[in-house]
Design a protein around this motif. Structure first.
Motif, mmCIF file in Angstrom:
data_model
loop_
_atom_site.group_PDB
_atom_site.id
_atom_site.type_symbol
_atom_site.label_atom_id
_atom_site.label_comp_id
_atom_site.label_asym_id
_atom_site.label_seq_id
_atom_site.Cartn_x
_atom_site.Cartn_y
_atom_site.Cartn_z
ATOM 1 N N TYR A 25 0.824 -1.205 0.000
ATOM 2 C CA TYR A 25 0.000 0.000 0.000
ATOM 3 C C TYR A 25 0.861 1.258 0.000
ATOM 4 O O TYR A 25 0.500 2.256 -0.633
ATOM 5 C CB TYR A 25 -0.926 -0.008 1.214
ATOM 6 N N ALA A 26 1.997 1.228 0.711
ATOM 7 C CA ALA A 26 2.883 2.392 0.732
ATOM 8 C C ALA A 26 3.379 2.720 -0.678
ATOM 9 O O ALA A 26 3.448 3.895 -1.068
ATOM 10 C CB ALA A 26 4.063 2.150 1.671
ATOM 11 N N VAL A 27 3.714 1.697 -1.461
ATOM 12 C CA VAL A 27 4.171 1.916 -2.836
ATOM 13 C C VAL A 27 3.048 2.515 -3.682
ATOM 14 O O VAL A 27 3.250 3.483 -4.428
ATOM 15 C CB VAL A 27 4.674 0.593 -3.449
ATOM 16 N N VAL A 28 1.855 1.940 -3.571
ATOM 17 C CA VAL A 28 0.703 2.432 -4.340
ATOM 18 C C VAL A 28 0.399 3.884 -3.963
ATOM 19 O O VAL A 28 0.215 4.756 -4.826
ATOM 20 C CB VAL A 28 -0.531 1.542 -4.097
ATOM 21 N N LYS A 85 -11.005 -1.407 -5.447
ATOM 22 C CA LYS A 85 -9.974 -1.437 -6.482
ATOM 23 C C LYS A 85 -10.544 -0.952 -7.808
ATOM 24 O O LYS A 85 -9.912 -0.138 -8.505
ATOM 25 C CB LYS A 85 -9.414 -2.846 -6.621
ATOM 26 N N ARG A 86 -11.726 -1.453 -8.171
ATOM 27 C CA ARG A 86 -12.344 -1.060 -9.440
ATOM 28 C C ARG A 86 -12.582 0.448 -9.485
ATOM 29 O O ARG A 86 -12.302 1.108 -10.492
ATOM 30 C CB ARG A 86 -13.662 -1.814 -9.618
ATOM 31 N N THR A 87 -13.070 1.007 -8.378
ATOM 32 C CA THR A 87 -13.319 2.448 -8.326
ATOM 33 C C THR A 87 -12.026 3.233 -8.423
ATOM 34 O O THR A 87 -11.952 4.259 -9.116
ATOM 35 C CB THR A 87 -14.066 2.804 -7.031
ATOM 36 N N ALA A 88 -10.974 2.769 -7.735
ATOM 37 C CA ALA A 88 -9.683 3.459 -7.794
ATOM 38 C C ALA A 88 -9.098 3.431 -9.201
ATOM 39 O O ALA A 88 -8.502 4.420 -9.660
ATOM 40 C CB ALA A 88 -8.710 2.823 -6.801
ATOM 41 N N ALA A 93 -7.844 6.298 -14.287
ATOM 42 C CA ALA A 93 -8.032 6.515 -15.722
ATOM 43 C C ALA A 93 -8.556 7.920 -16.008
ATOM 44 O O ALA A 93 -8.113 8.590 -16.949
ATOM 45 C CB ALA A 93 -8.987 5.464 -16.283
ATOM 46 N N VAL A 94 -9.503 8.394 -15.173
ATOM 47 C CA VAL A 94 -10.013 9.758 -15.344
ATOM 48 C C VAL A 94 -8.902 10.776 -15.070
ATOM 49 O O VAL A 94 -8.810 11.814 -15.748
ATOM 50 C CB VAL A 94 -11.228 10.003 -14.416
ATOM 51 N N GLY A 95 -8.034 10.479 -14.095
ATOM 52 C CA GLY A 95 -6.913 11.371 -13.813
ATOM 53 C C GLY A 95 -5.962 11.493 -14.988
ATOM 54 O O GLY A 95 -5.446 12.579 -15.280
ATOM 55 N N ILE A 96 -5.721 10.386 -15.689
ATOM 56 C CA ILE A 96 -4.871 10.430 -16.885
ATOM 57 C C ILE A 96 -5.519 11.295 -17.961
ATOM 58 O O ILE A 96 -4.864 12.125 -18.601
ATOM 59 C CB ILE A 96 -4.625 9.000 -17.401
ATOM 60 N N LEU A 97 -6.824 11.121 -18.154
ATOM 61 C CA LEU A 97 -7.544 11.944 -19.130
ATOM 62 C C LEU A 97 -7.461 13.423 -18.757
ATOM 63 O O LEU A 97 -7.279 14.290 -19.634
ATOM 64 C CB LEU A 97 -9.001 11.497 -19.205
ATOM 65 N N ALA A 98 -7.557 13.728 -17.462
ATOM 66 C CA ALA A 98 -7.467 15.120 -17.008
ATOM 67 C C ALA A 98 -6.115 15.724 -17.360
ATOM 68 O O ALA A 98 -6.027 16.870 -17.815
ATOM 69 C CB ALA A 98 -7.705 15.193 -15.498
ATOM 70 N N ARG A 99 -5.031 14.957 -17.160
ATOM 71 C CA ARG A 99 -3.698 15.458 -17.489
ATOM 72 C C ARG A 99 -3.552 15.702 -18.993
ATOM 73 O O ARG A 99 -2.895 16.660 -19.419
ATOM 74 C CB ARG A 99 -2.645 14.471 -17.017
ATOM 75 N N GLN A 200 1.250 9.331 -13.760
ATOM 76 C CA GLN A 200 -0.117 8.870 -13.554
ATOM 77 C C GLN A 200 -0.333 7.489 -14.175
ATOM 78 O O GLN A 200 -0.991 6.620 -13.590
ATOM 79 C CB GLN A 200 -1.106 9.862 -14.186
ATOM 80 N N VAL A 201 0.227 7.287 -15.367
ATOM 81 C CA VAL A 201 0.098 5.992 -16.029
ATOM 82 C C VAL A 201 0.791 4.908 -15.205
ATOM 83 O O VAL A 201 0.238 3.814 -14.989
ATOM 84 C CB VAL A 201 0.686 6.055 -17.451
ATOM 85 N N VAL A 202 2.002 5.198 -14.722
ATOM 86 C CA VAL A 202 2.735 4.232 -13.898
ATOM 87 C C VAL A 202 1.953 3.915 -12.623
ATOM 88 O O VAL A 202 1.827 2.752 -12.211
ATOM 89 C CB VAL A 202 4.138 4.778 -13.553
ATOM 90 N N ALA A 203 1.397 4.951 -11.972
ATOM 91 C CA ALA A 203 0.638 4.749 -10.732
ATOM 92 C C ALA A 203 -0.581 3.868 -10.971
ATOM 93 O O ALA A 203 -0.916 3.000 -10.147
ATOM 94 C CB ALA A 203 0.211 6.102 -10.159
ATOM 95 N N LEU A 204 -1.265 4.058 -12.108
ATOM 96 C CA LEU A 204 -2.435 3.244 -12.432
ATOM 97 C C LEU A 204 -2.046 1.772 -12.598
ATOM 98 O O LEU A 204 -2.707 0.872 -12.076
ATOM 99 C CB LEU A 204 -3.101 3.762 -13.704
ATOM 100 N N LEU A 205 -0.947 1.521 -13.312
ATOM 101 C CA LEU A 205 -0.503 0.152 -13.538
ATOM 102 C C LEU A 205 -0.081 -0.526 -12.232
ATOM 103 O O LEU A 205 -0.390 -1.702 -12.001
ATOM 104 C CB LEU A 205 0.661 0.139 -14.541
ATOM 105 N N VAL A 206 0.604 0.221 -11.370
ATOM 106 C CA VAL A 206 1.040 -0.340 -10.092
ATOM 107 C C VAL A 206 -0.166 -0.616 -9.193
ATOM 108 O O VAL A 206 -0.212 -1.635 -8.492
ATOM 109 C CB VAL A 206 2.042 0.609 -9.408
ATOM 110 N N THR A 207 -1.148 0.272 -9.201
ATOM 111 C CA THR A 207 -2.370 0.042 -8.429
ATOM 112 C C THR A 207 -3.073 -1.229 -8.900
ATOM 113 O O THR A 207 -3.508 -2.062 -8.093
ATOM 114 C CB THR A 207 -3.324 1.240 -8.554
ATOM 115 N N TRP A 208 -3.195 -1.411 -10.199
ATOM 116 C CA TRP A 208 -3.825 -2.601 -10.768
ATOM 117 C C TRP A 208 -3.079 -3.860 -10.359
ATOM 118 O O TRP A 208 -3.689 -4.892 -10.059
ATOM 119 C CB TRP A 208 -3.854 -2.477 -12.287
#
Length: 436
Positions: A25-28, A85-88, A93-99, A200-208
């Motif tokens: 969780y600390a990494v995520v 997890k699904r919501t996060a 994904a919305v955060g990536i679109l925002a950027r 943001q992309v890296v964070a999404l992949l690590v969260t998944w």
């Protein structure tokens, strides 16, 4: 039979599982906050380079805040219904679109679209993974003391915020050193935002990859959203009943509102205060990065000190809360009238230290009174209380600052913090246990 040293996992399997969960969780958490904070120290400069006035910047920031406040409760219920997890992941994904929108925006309408998307992403992520982490800890050990675990992961979060602030603020200067002659104008600022998009992309992949949750029924996206939102009225009634029937939750929500006021005082007004008082201008991005990074690093120290300070307070949560409230008020009051830039920086950092020194104990007390099935929703209720305090604080302090000065506005907040010390009496009277 041979004697072989047994591993830590064999000796203490439950403790080892907790350690592994904390590390994941600390990494995520760190990656998500690193991506979010990376452009913060230069966002005003970036918006100005894209043609926005200060009034336009204030408008899109206000739209962001309103979006988060409106969506906190619906998205909290969504997380409890369709999975955290699904919501996060949807939020990421919305955060990536925002950027992406931020990168291609050159006028106020584009920034307003960015503000709405970033607000949606923030609301989707607010409390979602926190609820997953606390629920996972409870599944490992229902009697586990949450405070040390929360303090440790909050330290990773604040380290990412502090380091990300410094890296983002120093990025333009670094580019000018390694790319002289071709990194002038707004190009380095644009690259800061582009780097945050990559993060943001890296964070999404690590969260998944790292967040593991019990599988829930597979639903199409729109059906999942409809299922999560359709139950919102009933969920809100349950949340209101829980708050109304609990002796401590209302006072905790009031205290969270005060935290929002304090955040408004510091986070919104420290930059104009330092600019006006000490003559720091648009070429001082590194200095602003050091100041902002120091705030989060001071917060990290507050988290690391939380357990020892709670012990000094006799394991009494209310006592620790009173101590940190007094320290915040004293630091803010001294900061308001400080004439030395570095002493002012130290006092600003001290307010963050004091606030985070109480944070993990506060969250432990709050979560102890919330059932797991409604944890995301109730954490969203807590976030709404903070945003209400933040919004009201900004409105009040904006008027006071315009009529007098930021120094007098901060003085007003400091006095309010001292007056509010009586709220901790209710925690002592009604909390079933102050040892957290």
């Amino acid at each position: 039979m041979t004697d072989t040293p047994r591993s830590q996992h064999a000796l203490h399997p439950r403790n080892w599982q907790v350690v592994q969960l904390e590390r994941r969780y600390a990494v995520v958490l760190a990656l998500n906050w690193l991506a979010a904070i990376f452009p913060s120290a230069v966002m005003v400069l970036y918006a100005q380079s894209r043609g926005l006035s200060l009034a336009g910047i204030g408008a899109y920031v206000a739209v962001y805040g309103v979006t988060v406040a409106l969506l906190e409760l619906p998205t909290g219920n969504l997380a409890d219904t369709v999975g955290r997890k699904r919501t996060a992941l949807i939020g990421g994904a919305v955060g990536i679109l925002a950027r992406v929108v931020l990168l291609i925006s050159f006028s106020l309408p584009g920034f307003l679209v960015y503000a709405v998307l970033w607000g949606v992403a923030r609301a989707l992520n607010s409390g979602t993974l926190d609820a997953w982490f606390i629920g996972a800890l409870r599944n490992l050990d229902p009697e586990l003391n949450l405070q040390p675990s929360l303090a440790r992961v909050n330290t990773a979060e604040l380290l990412a915020l502090g380091g990300g602030s410094l890296l983002g603020a120093g990025f333009p200067s670094l580019l000018r050193l390694i790319w002289p002659g071709r990194s002038g104008g707004a190009a380095p600022l644009t690259l800061v935002v582009a780097a945050s998009l990559l993060l943001q992309v890296v964070a999404l992949l690590v969260t998944w990859r790292l967040v593991q949750e019990q599988p829930r029924p597979s639903l199409a996206l729109m059906r999942a959203l409809n299922q999560g939102l359709s139950g919102l009225p009933d969920a809100l009634r349950q949340a209101m009943n829980l708050v109304r029937n609990d002796a401590v939750l209302p006072w905790l929500l009031v205290l969270e509102g005060l935290i929002g006021v304090m955040l408004a005082a510091c986070e919104t007004y420290w930059q104009p205060f330092f600019s006006a008082r000490f003559g720091l201008g648009g070429n001082s991005t590194v200095v602003f990065g050091v100041l902002l990074g120091g705030c989060y690093l001071a917060g990290m120290l507050g988290n690391l000190s939380a357990g020892k300070l709670l012990t000094l307070a006799g394991r009494r949560t209310a006592q620790l809360g009173q101590w940190t409230q007094v320290l915040q008020a004293a630091a803010l009051l001294a900061l308001a009238w400080q004439g030395s830039v570095w002493l002012a920086a130290g006092l600003l950092w001290l307010t963050y230290f004091a606030r985070t020194a109480f944070s993990s104990s506060f969250l432990t007390l709050y979560n102890a009174r919330v059932e797991d099935g409604r944890r995301s929703l109730m954490l969203s209720v807590l976030s709404v209380a903070m945003f209400l305090g933040f919004s009201l604080g900004n409105l009040l302090l904006g008027v006071v600052s315009a009529q007098t000065s930021i120094s007098w506005a901060w003085t007003l907040v400091a006095v309010g913090l001292l007056v509010s010390l009586g709220l901790f009496r209710h925690l002592r009277m009604f909390a079933s246990s102050e040892a957290v």
